[in-house]
Enzyme design. Structure first.
Site, PDB file in Angstrom:
ATOM      1  CE  LYS A 491      -3.817  -1.348  -0.684  1.00  0.00           C
ATOM      2  NZ  LYS A 491      -3.530  -2.570  -1.576  1.00  0.00           N
ATOM      3  CE  LYS A 613      -9.822  -1.543  -7.928  1.00  0.00           C
ATOM      4  NZ  LYS A 613      -8.780  -1.679  -6.873  1.00  0.00           N
TER       5      LYS A 613
HETATM    6  C1  F6R Z   1      -3.373  -3.276  -5.259  1.00  0.00           C
HETATM    7  C2  F6R Z   1      -4.360  -4.211  -5.739  1.00  0.00           C
HETATM    8  C3  F6R Z   1      -3.863  -4.612  -6.879  1.00  0.00           C
HETATM    9  C4  F6R Z   1      -4.392  -5.410  -7.135  1.00  0.00           C
HETATM   10  C5  F6R Z   1      -4.159  -6.538  -8.130  1.00  0.00           C
HETATM   11  C6  F6R Z   1      -4.996  -8.110  -8.390  1.00  0.00           C
HETATM   12  O1  F6R Z   1      -3.749  -2.038  -4.436  1.00  0.00           O
HETATM   13  O2  F6R Z   1      -4.558  -4.609  -5.707  1.00  0.00           O
HETATM   14  O3  F6R Z   1      -1.516  -5.440  -6.186  1.00  0.00           O
HETATM   15  O4  F6R Z   1      -4.210  -6.830  -5.968  1.00  0.00           O
HETATM   16  O5  F6R Z   1      -3.729  -6.277  -9.362  1.00  0.00           O
HETATM   17  O6  F6R Z   1      -5.744  -7.740  -9.253  1.00  0.00           O
HETATM   18  P1  F6R Z   1      -7.328  -8.364  -9.316  1.00  0.00           P
HETATM   19  O7  F6R Z   1      -7.953  -8.570  -7.767  1.00  0.00           O
HETATM   20  O8  F6R Z   1      -8.248  -7.418  -9.939  1.00  0.00           O
HETATM   21  O9  F6R Z   1      -6.994  -9.896  -9.671  1.00  0.00           O
END
Ligand code: F6R
Length: 618
Positions: A491, A613
């Protein structure tokens, strides 16, 4: 990565597109652009490097006509720098009558570009996407049938793409194609929408269709047609979006991240809802694809995920192993697939993903399925590719997470991981049912405890603000506190751009302790002292070792742990709970700390640099 939106209908297209892009901006914010076709049949495009506000300013300066069809894009750059020229839409054809937007990577763009250059086509960007615009325009000039031209080109593209196209000469339709990148349709009354996810149109309609792999959509105001790449008509399944636009709005909060931190009691409660009985027993209903026989035969669980989601996996591992006695390993999705892992039909793959569109995780489950494994997804997004391609799904009901840094999705994923562990354990019977129910009853109390932590975040915020000049922060934890430490460090890296690392506290003396010098801030996740075999005394010893070398300690500890105050400059207390459940609480002050520190540095907490994201490229 990259957000796309399309619209055809009676509303002001520009308002729909800009509203949609605003909600999709979390997917990428290197540039933004829109194309519309005016009622008198002219294609008009505006695009601008930088965040959406730059595009909005550009449109104010050079207004667009009122239109009833258009496409919009927000970019996370892959091929070509984030400049005006590389921003989407890209125009195709000699008279530039076609406009195209693309999310993904066209892997064979170089050979396609060479073909076009040899014919005399000139390119105005460095992107891979522009080739598709010229190819479709060329085929349309030959056949005069846009849908046919579009279909003939998308099958030639390799890699990952969602592509949307409009053309001046067929101004009533938006064409879309999807391979390895997300695309959903929003169904309206006399109007229809396209988006990378439902956030693009949820303020207008909650009726949605998730477009399948290798499918083409022909979208008109009064009709939606879905075909496979080989031309067969597809009967898509409609679903209803279970959250409304206000869930994806900032409300009065200073940032989406601040709002999403505060959403966590609800996210945890909603993830538990209907799945945990008052006697602590678990009932999961979306797991039909896995029979009790499959579960009894399991020899191993492999959790695949990336980033924060992988830390949810690391945390869940402790509970799943302890309660079900099934060996669990956690692997980063992008590493897993490339090392010839041992997978049998008695291996369960658990894929954790907020978006359900992370390409690394999708590729990992596809690979595991080829080898005969069953896949269970823990996913936050209805209709996402991961959910569609898995044998069973546990949806985390965290609601839309807009800030790039994951917060409420994580605590919901951890919650789902515990539910999974207790459910598997109840079927396997390795641990007495009474013990599982005791944990289940404690899990039911977690939303209330999360609320208590949220109400007391002022101290973590104050510490974060006061440490805006820190050059490095270290995080230590043991057992379930170890992945929490790694998440705290992640974070801080992604939000405040400072060096941060999470270590297993016991590992320090094997090397990293050399990093400790006078004044080094170290955040320590201290385990509960109440357990019989508690690691508390060991962590206190670890604290003493680094304090003796000048470290300044911030401890996250359980209420009532008075001893820890003797060894730390600051202690943030969280409510007592079952030891294995503590990460749902201890991670929250770390989120607030990173948010405050980043804010004090004047950074954009919702859209940190270089990130997006949803990582839909490998
Ligand atoms: C960090 C963050 C990323 C996601 C990663 C996986 O704050 O959000 O590390 O956790 O890119 O993303 P998802 O969960 O969408 O597969």
């Amino acid at each position: 990565m990259c957000g796309i939106v399309g619209y055809v209908g009676p509303k002001s297209t520009l308002d729909v597109l800009i509203g949609g892009l605003r909600r999709l901006e979390y997917r990428g914010y290197d540039s933004a652009g829109v194309s519309v076709i005016s009622p008198d049949g002219h294609l008009e495009t505006r695009k601008k490097a930088g965040k959406l506000v730059n595009l909005v300013a550009e449109i104010e300066e050079h207004p667009l006509p009122t239109a009833h069809i258009g496409i919009g894009h927000t970019r996370w750059a892959t091929h070509g720098a984030p400049t005006d020229g590389n921003a989407h839409p890209h125009l195709g054809g000699q008279r530039q009558k076609l406009s195209l937007i693309h999310n993904g990577i066209i892997e064979n763009f170089a050979e396609l570009k060479a073909e076009l250059v040899a014919e005399g086509t000139t390119f105005s960007s460095e992107t891979d996407s522009e080739v598709a615009a010229h190819l479709i325009a060329r085929e349309f000039e030959k056949s005069g049938d846009l849908a046919k031209a579009f279909a003939s080109v998308v099958v030639r593209l390799h890699g990952a793409f969602t592509i949307l196209v409009i053309h001046e000469d067929q101004p009533d339709m938006v064409l879309a194609a999807r391979r390895n990148a997300p695309l959903v349709i929003g169904l309206g009354d006399g109007e229809n929408f396209l988006g990378s996810d439902v956030a693009a149109f949820v303020e207008h309609t909650k009726r949605a269709i998730s477009v399948g792999q290798d499918e083409i959509v022909i979208l008109r105001a009064g009709s939606v047609e879905v075909r496979s790449f080989d031309g067969k008509t597809v009967q898509p399944e409609e679903f209803t979006v279970d959250w409304d636009a206000s869930a994806a709005s900032k409300g009065g909060w200073s940032s989406f991240m601040a709002k999403e931190i505060a959403d966590q009691p609800q996210a945890v409660a909603d993830t538990l809802m209907g799945r945990l009985n008052s006697d602590g027993s678990v009932r999961l209903t979306e797991t039909d694809g896995l029979s009790h026989e499959d579960i009894k035969n399991l020899e191993r669980i492999i959790i695949v995920a990336c980033g924060t989601a992988s830390y949810a996996g690391d945390i869940a591992k402790y509970g799943i192993e302890k309660w079900s006695r099934i060996p669990v390993q956690v692997e980063l999705s992008h590493e897993f697939r490339y090392r010839d892992p041992i997978i049998t039909k008695n291996t369960l793959i658990v894929a954790i993903s907020q978006s359900g569109e992370t390409m690394d995780t999708l590729m990992a489950i596809r690979y595991a399925k080829e080898l005969g494994a069953k896949v269970l997804a823990i996913c936050n997004t209805q209709g996402a590719t991961l959910a569609r391609e898995s044998d069973a799904v546990i949806y985390t009901h965290a609601g839309p997470e807009v800030a790039v840094a994951s917060t409420k999705a994580l605590t919901a994923q951890i919650t789902a991981g515990y539910l999974l562990g207790l459910w598997l354990a109840s079927i396997r019977g390795a641990v007495p049912a009474a013990e599982l129910k005791r944990v289940g009853i404690d899990l039911l109390k977690m939303p209330g405890r999360v609320s208590q932590v949220i109400a007391g975040l002022e101290q973590a915020q104050r510490l974060g603000t006061s440490m805006a000049d820190a050059k490095s922060v270290l995080f230590l934890g043991r057992n379930v506190g170890f992945p929490v430490a790694m998440e705290g460090a992640l974070k801080l890296k992604e939000l405040a751009y400072i060096h941060a690392e999470g270590f297993a506290a016991g590992e320090l003396k094997h090397g990293p302790i050399a990093l400790i010098e006078e004044g080094q801030p170290v955040i320590v996740i201290v385990p509960s002292p109440r357990d019989e075999d508690s690691l508390h005394p060991k962590v206190i010893s670890n604290i003493q070792e680094i304090r003796a070398r000048g470290a300044k300690i911030i401890a996250i500890a359980e209420e009532g742990d008075e001893q820890v105050s003797n060894y730390a400059e600051n202690v943030i207390f969280v409510p007592r709970c079952e030891t294995l459940l503590a990460p749902i609480l201890t991670v929250i002050p770390l989120q607030a700390f990173a948010l405050a520190l980043s804010t004090a540095k004047g950074l954009d907490v919702d859209q940190p640099r270089n990130l997006a994201k949803s990582v839909t490229v490998e």
